[in-house]
Design a protein around this motif. Structure first.
Motif, PDB file in Angstrom:
ATOM      1  N   HIS A  23       0.812  -1.208   0.142  1.00  0.00           N
ATOM      2  CA  HIS A  23       0.078  -0.035  -0.014  1.00  0.00           C
ATOM      3  C   HIS A  23       0.733   1.272   0.044  1.00  0.00           C
ATOM      4  O   HIS A  23       0.494   2.337  -0.684  1.00  0.00           O
ATOM      5  N   GLU A  59     -13.904   1.525 -12.565  1.00  0.00           N
ATOM      6  CA  GLU A  59     -14.748   0.658 -11.917  1.00  0.00           C
ATOM      7  C   GLU A  59     -14.294  -0.548 -11.277  1.00  0.00           C
ATOM      8  O   GLU A  59     -14.401  -0.943 -10.148  1.00  0.00           O
ATOM      9  N   TYR A  60     -13.484  -1.283 -12.307  1.00  0.00           N
ATOM     10  CA  TYR A  60     -12.823  -2.509 -11.737  1.00  0.00           C
ATOM     11  C   TYR A  60     -11.550  -2.091 -10.484  1.00  0.00           C
ATOM     12  O   TYR A  60     -11.612  -2.904  -9.574  1.00  0.00           O
ATOM     13  N   LEU A  61     -10.766  -1.053 -10.777  1.00  0.00           N
ATOM     14  CA  LEU A  61      -9.858  -0.676  -9.967  1.00  0.00           C
ATOM     15  C   LEU A  61     -10.167  -0.528  -8.629  1.00  0.00           C
ATOM     16  O   LEU A  61      -9.771  -0.830  -7.569  1.00  0.00           O
ATOM     17  N   GLU A  62     -11.511   0.459  -8.680  1.00  0.00           N
ATOM     18  CA  GLU A  62     -12.047   0.766  -7.211  1.00  0.00           C
ATOM     19  C   GLU A  62     -12.669  -0.346  -6.565  1.00  0.00           C
ATOM     20  O   GLU A  62     -12.439  -0.400  -5.475  1.00  0.00           O
ATOM     21  N   PHE A  63     -13.319  -1.302  -7.474  1.00  0.00           N
ATOM     22  CA  PHE A  63     -13.982  -2.413  -6.838  1.00  0.00           C
ATOM     23  C   PHE A  63     -12.939  -3.254  -6.133  1.00  0.00           C
ATOM     24  O   PHE A  63     -12.952  -3.765  -4.862  1.00  0.00           O
ATOM     25  N   ASN A  64     -11.711  -3.293  -6.583  1.00  0.00           N
ATOM     26  CA  ASN A  64     -10.650  -4.026  -5.965  1.00  0.00           C
ATOM     27  C   ASN A  64      -9.545  -3.216  -5.056  1.00  0.00           C
ATOM     28  O   ASN A  64      -8.524  -3.863  -4.655  1.00  0.00           O
ATOM     29  N   LYS A  65     -10.088  -2.172  -4.623  1.00  0.00           N
ATOM     30  CA  LYS A  65      -9.364  -1.319  -3.816  1.00  0.00           C
ATOM     31  C   LYS A  65      -7.886  -0.826  -4.117  1.00  0.00           C
ATOM     32  O   LYS A  65      -7.030  -0.709  -3.570  1.00  0.00           O
ATOM     33  N   TYR A  66      -7.881  -0.709  -5.528  1.00  0.00           N
ATOM     34  CA  TYR A  66      -6.695  -0.223  -6.111  1.00  0.00           C
ATOM     35  C   TYR A  66      -6.868   1.383  -6.447  1.00  0.00           C
ATOM     36  O   TYR A  66      -6.907   1.868  -7.454  1.00  0.00           O
ATOM     37  N   LYS A  67      -7.035   2.179  -5.293  1.00  0.00           N
ATOM     38  CA  LYS A  67      -7.510   3.413  -5.437  1.00  0.00           C
ATOM     39  C   LYS A  67      -6.381   4.413  -5.888  1.00  0.00           C
ATOM     40  O   LYS A  67      -6.545   5.309  -6.883  1.00  0.00           O
ATOM     41  N   VAL A 104     -20.829  -6.104  -8.649  1.00  0.00           N
ATOM     42  CA  VAL A 104     -19.622  -6.463  -9.109  1.00  0.00           C
ATOM     43  C   VAL A 104     -19.465  -5.539 -10.423  1.00  0.00           C
ATOM     44  O   VAL A 104     -20.328  -5.228 -11.096  1.00  0.00           O
ATOM     45  N   TYR A 108     -16.455  -7.648 -15.290  1.00  0.00           N
ATOM     46  CA  TYR A 108     -16.531  -8.825 -14.774  1.00  0.00           C
ATOM     47  C   TYR A 108     -17.463  -9.605 -15.719  1.00  0.00           C
ATOM     48  O   TYR A 108     -17.390 -10.750 -16.128  1.00  0.00           O
TER      49      TYR A 108
END
Length: 136
Positions: A23, A59-67, A104, A108
Motif C-alpha cells: 500500500h 470501476e474495476y480498480l476501485e472495486f478491488n481497492k486499487y485506489k 460487481v 467482470y
C-alpha cells in the motif's frame, strides 16, 4: 540484542504480511507520478470509446481497492474526476444486467460473457459497432 539490519528485516516482513508495505509503495508511486506530471501538458481528448473503456477499468480498480492506480488512471488519461453513472455505461454498451451482477464491476460480466460465448459470437461482437481500426 538485535542488530539494525535484523530489526529492518523484521519490520519489513511484518509490514509485508499486513499488506501495508504494498500500500505504501503504491501511494508513493502515485505521489511521485503526481509530482513529476507536467500540469501544463494536457492529455489528448478522449474518444467516446476510450471514455467508456477507462470508466470500466476505473470501476474495476476501485472495486478491488486499487485506489492509487485509479487515481493515476484518472489523472493520466484526462478521464472526468466524477465517475460515469453505471446506468449510463449499461445503456451505452447495450448490456443486460440482472440483479445478481449489480454488486460487481461491469468488466467482470463482460469477461464472463465472452468466456462463455462461441468463437463466431466473439468475433462479430467485437467488430460490430466499433469505430476503432482493428488489427488484421
Amino acid at each position: 540484542m538485535a542488530t539494525v539490519a535484523e530489526l529492518k528485516a523484521v519490520l519489513k516482513d511484518t509490514l509485508e504480511k499486513r499488506g501495508v508495505l504494498g500500500h505504501l509503495r503504491a501511494k508513493m508511486r502515485a505521489e511521485v507520478f503526481n509530482a513529476l506530471d507536467d500540469q501544463g501538458e494536457k492529455p489528448p481528448p478522449l474518444s467516446h470509446e476510450n471514455l467508456l473503456i477507462n470508466e470500466l477499468i476505473r470501476e474495476y480498480l476501485e472495486f478491488n481497492k486499487y485506489k492509487y492506480s485509479a487515481s493515476v488512471l484518472t489523472a493520466e488519461s484526462g478521464q472526468p474526476v466524477m465517475p460515469l453513472e453505471r446506468q449510463f455505461l449499461i445503456k451505452e454498451l447495450n448490456i443486460y444486467e440482472d440483479s445478481n451482477a449489480e454488486t460487481v464491476p461491469l468488466l467482470y460480466g463482460i469477461i464472463a460473457h465472452f468466456l462463455h460465448a462461441n468463437k463466431d459470437g466473439i468475433q462479430t461482437t467485437f467488430i460490430k459497432g466499433s469505430s476503432l481500426q482493428l488489427p488484421r
